[in-house]
Design a protein around this motif. Structure first.
Motif, PDB file in Angstrom:
ATOM      1  N   GLU A  99       0.841  -1.205   0.000  1.00 17.80           N
ATOM      2  CA  GLU A  99       0.000   0.000   0.000  1.00 17.80           C
ATOM      3  C   GLU A  99       0.877   1.256   0.000  1.00 17.80           C
ATOM      4  N   ILE A 100       1.905   1.247   0.840  1.00 11.25           N
ATOM      5  CA  ILE A 100       2.809   2.401   0.929  1.00 11.25           C
ATOM      6  C   ILE A 100       3.624   2.556  -0.345  1.00 11.25           C
ATOM      7  N   GLU A 101       4.180   1.444  -0.826  1.00 14.02           N
ATOM      8  CA  GLU A 101       5.050   1.498  -1.999  1.00 14.02           C
ATOM      9  C   GLU A 101       4.281   1.903  -3.260  1.00 14.02           C
ATOM     10  N   ALA A 102       3.085   1.355  -3.450  1.00 17.54           N
ATOM     11  CA  ALA A 102       2.283   1.719  -4.625  1.00 17.54           C
ATOM     12  C   ALA A 102       1.992   3.216  -4.623  1.00 17.54           C
ATOM     13  N   ASP A 103       1.690   3.744  -3.458  1.00 22.13           N
ATOM     14  CA  ASP A 103       1.381   5.170  -3.342  1.00 22.13           C
ATOM     15  C   ASP A 103       2.604   6.020  -3.680  1.00 22.13           C
ATOM     16  N   GLN A 104       3.782   5.617  -3.178  1.00 17.06           N
ATOM     17  CA  GLN A 104       4.953   6.447  -3.458  1.00 17.06           C
ATOM     18  C   GLN A 104       5.459   6.267  -4.885  1.00 17.06           C
ATOM     19  N   ARG A 105       5.219   5.108  -5.506  1.00 18.12           N
ATOM     20  CA  ARG A 105       5.587   4.950  -6.907  1.00 18.12           C
ATOM     21  C   ARG A 105       4.704   5.827  -7.793  1.00 18.12           C
ATOM     22  N   ALA A 106       3.412   5.920  -7.455  1.00 20.42           N
ATOM     23  CA  ALA A 106       2.515   6.806  -8.205  1.00 20.42           C
ATOM     24  C   ALA A 106       2.972   8.258  -8.057  1.00 20.42           C
ATOM     25  N   ASP A 107       3.372   8.633  -6.849  1.00 17.68           N
ATOM     26  CA  ASP A 107       3.902   9.987  -6.625  1.00 17.68           C
ATOM     27  C   ASP A 107       5.181  10.218  -7.424  1.00 17.68           C
ATOM     28  N   GLU A 108       5.982   9.170  -7.552  1.00 19.87           N
ATOM     29  CA  GLU A 108       7.236   9.252  -8.303  1.00 19.87           C
ATOM     30  C   GLU A 108       6.958   9.553  -9.779  1.00 19.87           C
ATOM     31  N   PHE A 109       5.975   8.878 -10.354  1.00 22.20           N
ATOM     32  CA  PHE A 109       5.587   9.148 -11.734  1.00 22.20           C
ATOM     33  C   PHE A 109       5.096  10.587 -11.895  1.00 22.20           C
ATOM     34  N   LEU A 110       4.293  11.033 -10.924  1.00 23.78           N
ATOM     35  CA  LEU A 110       3.735  12.387 -11.000  1.00 23.78           C
ATOM     36  C   LEU A 110       4.843  13.439 -10.905  1.00 23.78           C
ATOM     37  N   SER A 111       5.801  13.225 -10.017  1.00 26.53           N
ATOM     38  CA  SER A 111       6.923  14.157  -9.871  1.00 26.53           C
ATOM     39  C   SER A 111       7.756  14.212 -11.150  1.00 26.53           C
ATOM     40  N   GLU A 112       7.896  13.045 -11.797  1.00 25.88           N
ATOM     41  CA  GLU A 112       8.646  12.975 -13.046  1.00 25.88           C
ATOM     42  C   GLU A 112       7.958  13.799 -14.128  1.00 25.88           C
ATOM     43  N   TRP A 113       6.640  13.682 -14.232  1.00 21.09           N
ATOM     44  CA  TRP A 113       5.887  14.479 -15.201  1.00 21.09           C
ATOM     45  C   TRP A 113       6.011  15.964 -14.889  1.00 21.09           C
ATOM     46  N   ASP A 114       5.920  16.314 -13.593  1.00 22.93           N
ATOM     47  CA  ASP A 114       6.038  17.718 -13.197  1.00 22.93           C
ATOM     48  C   ASP A 114       7.371  18.297 -13.634  1.00 22.93           C
ATOM     49  N   GLN A 115       8.433  17.505 -13.475  1.00 21.46           N
ATOM     50  CA  GLN A 115       9.759  17.971 -13.848  1.00 21.46           C
ATOM     51  C   GLN A 115       9.869  18.145 -15.360  1.00 21.46           C
ATOM     52  N   TRP A 116       9.352  17.188 -16.120  1.00 20.73           N
ATOM     53  CA  TRP A 116       9.398  17.276 -17.588  1.00 20.73           C
ATOM     54  C   TRP A 116       8.623  18.498 -18.075  1.00 20.73           C
ATOM     55  N   GLU A 191      -8.834  10.344   2.843  1.00 18.68           N
ATOM     56  CA  GLU A 191      -8.966   8.945   3.256  1.00 18.68           C
ATOM     57  C   GLU A 191      -7.713   8.154   2.892  1.00 18.68           C
ATOM     58  N   ARG A 192      -7.213   8.370   1.690  1.00 22.06           N
ATOM     59  CA  ARG A 192      -6.006   7.667   1.270  1.00 22.06           C
ATOM     60  C   ARG A 192      -4.794   8.122   2.082  1.00 22.06           C
ATOM     61  N   THR A 193      -4.707   9.419   2.339  1.00 19.16           N
ATOM     62  CA  THR A 193      -3.598   9.953   3.134  1.00 19.16           C
ATOM     63  C   THR A 193      -3.598   9.366   4.540  1.00 19.16           C
ATOM     64  N   GLU A 194      -4.773   9.270   5.127  1.00 20.84           N
ATOM     65  CA  GLU A 194      -4.883   8.717   6.479  1.00 20.84           C
ATOM     66  C   GLU A 194      -4.542   7.231   6.486  1.00 20.84           C
ATOM     67  N   SER A 195      -4.957   6.517   5.443  1.00 21.62           N
ATOM     68  CA  SER A 195      -4.651   5.092   5.354  1.00 21.62           C
ATOM     69  C   SER A 195      -3.143   4.860   5.270  1.00 21.62           C
ATOM     70  N   ILE A 196      -2.439   5.684   4.485  1.00 21.00           N
ATOM     71  CA  ILE A 196      -0.987   5.566   4.377  1.00 21.00           C
ATOM     72  C   ILE A 196      -0.335   5.908   5.710  1.00 21.00           C
ATOM     73  N   HIS A 197      -0.843   6.932   6.366  1.00 19.15           N
ATOM     74  CA  HIS A 197      -0.312   7.335   7.668  1.00 19.15           C
ATOM     75  C   HIS A 197      -0.420   6.197   8.677  1.00 19.15           C
ATOM     76  N   GLU A 198      -1.556   5.509   8.678  1.00 14.95           N
ATOM     77  CA  GLU A 198      -1.748   4.384   9.599  1.00 14.95           C
ATOM     78  C   GLU A 198      -0.841   3.218   9.223  1.00 14.95           C
ATOM     79  N   ALA A 199      -0.711   2.959   7.933  1.00 12.83           N
ATOM     80  CA  ALA A 199       0.131   1.852   7.478  1.00 12.83           C
ATOM     81  C   ALA A 199       1.579   2.058   7.889  1.00 12.83           C
TER      82      ALA A 199
END
Length: 256
Positions: A99-116, A191-199
């Motif tokens: 759950e944590i890793e999937a969320d941060q990988r999605a963020d990684e893709f988004l950050s990459e697009w932001d940089q491009w 809800e997703r942020t809280e779920s990651i925080h708990e995880a």
């Protein structure tokens, strides 16, 4: 497996270990994971391109044994697990870790697009996203939609051309949402942020109370024993220590 330590790892360290584990999930063990995090220049690490991992060398200043202790902490606290492939113990994600890793990988893709986009890069070859983990890709698209920012639309349109039907449908709905400037569903984000925080809190290891299949008595299966059994690839014991001892004595003809 290294001796259990109860010292809480920092959130950044937990995320770094999960990110490194993602490079070798179900294909490498604790030692290889530790070498990535240590920043090893060992031939195998370099040949596999593991030095390209974003968290390669995260614990560069620490001894390999210390990095192994941190990995064992992650296993003990339900972020990672061990699964045997034949006789080889491989690192895998638990539900919590994934759950944590999937969320941060999605963020990684988004950050990459932001940089491009910030650099004014033309749309990349979107085939790089095809055949990626479906859960991460759909989560990535959710996060794009939640930004409400139309700057992503040109990239999305290029992506829509090359991917599979189900992903194309999600890309199209994301484009429509951004073009319509639809309200952002903050409740889903929270809800997703809280779920990651708990995880990220993990689950502290504890002794288990098991029932003996033979005599029916309850017996304690300690944290240390659980770690040993996991390391060896053994299933949890079905009999209490007394019944196990009795069974061994019978096997060798020592029980009267």
């Amino acid at each position: 497996m290294s001796k259990h330590t109860s010292k809480q790892l920092a959130e950044a360290d937990i995320r770094a270990i999960l990110r490194a584990a993602d490079e070798i999930i179900a294909e490498g063990g604790r030692t290889l994971l530790a070498k990535i995090l240590k920043g090893s220049r060992e031939k195998k690490v370099l040949l596999l391109g593991l030095n390209d991992c974003p968290t390669y060398g995260w614990f560069r200043a620490e001894k390999l044994e210390g990095v192994m202790h941190k990995i064992d902490w992650m296993i003990a606290h339900d972020f990672l697990d061990i699964q045997y492939s034949g006789k080889l113990p491989m690192i895998i994600f638990t539900d919590r870790g994934w759950e944590i890793e999937a969320d941060q990988r999605a963020d990684e893709f988004l950050s990459e697009w932001d940089q491009w986009l910030e650099d004014g890069e033309p749309s990349p070859d979107m085939y790089y996203l095809k055949d990626r983990n479906r859960h991460i890709i759909l989560l990535f698209l959710e996060k794009i939609g939640e930004t409400g920012d139309s700057k992503y639309i040109p990239y999305l349109k290029e992506w829509e051309i090359v991917d599979y039907k189900k992903v194309r449908a999600k890309i199209r709905s994301t484009i429509d949402k951004l073009e319509a400037k639809s309200p952002i569903d903050l409740s889903a984000v929270n809800e997703r942020t809280e779920s990651i925080h708990e995880a990220l809190k993990g689950e502290a290891p504890q002794d288990l109370l098991l029932k003996c299949w033979e005599c029916g008595d309850r017996f304690t299966f300690s944290v240390g024993e659980q770690q040993f059994y996991k390391q060896k690839g053994f299933v949890y014991p079905k009999r209490c220590p007394k019944c196990r001892e009795k069974r061994e004595m019978e096997r060798f003809g020592l029980f009267e």
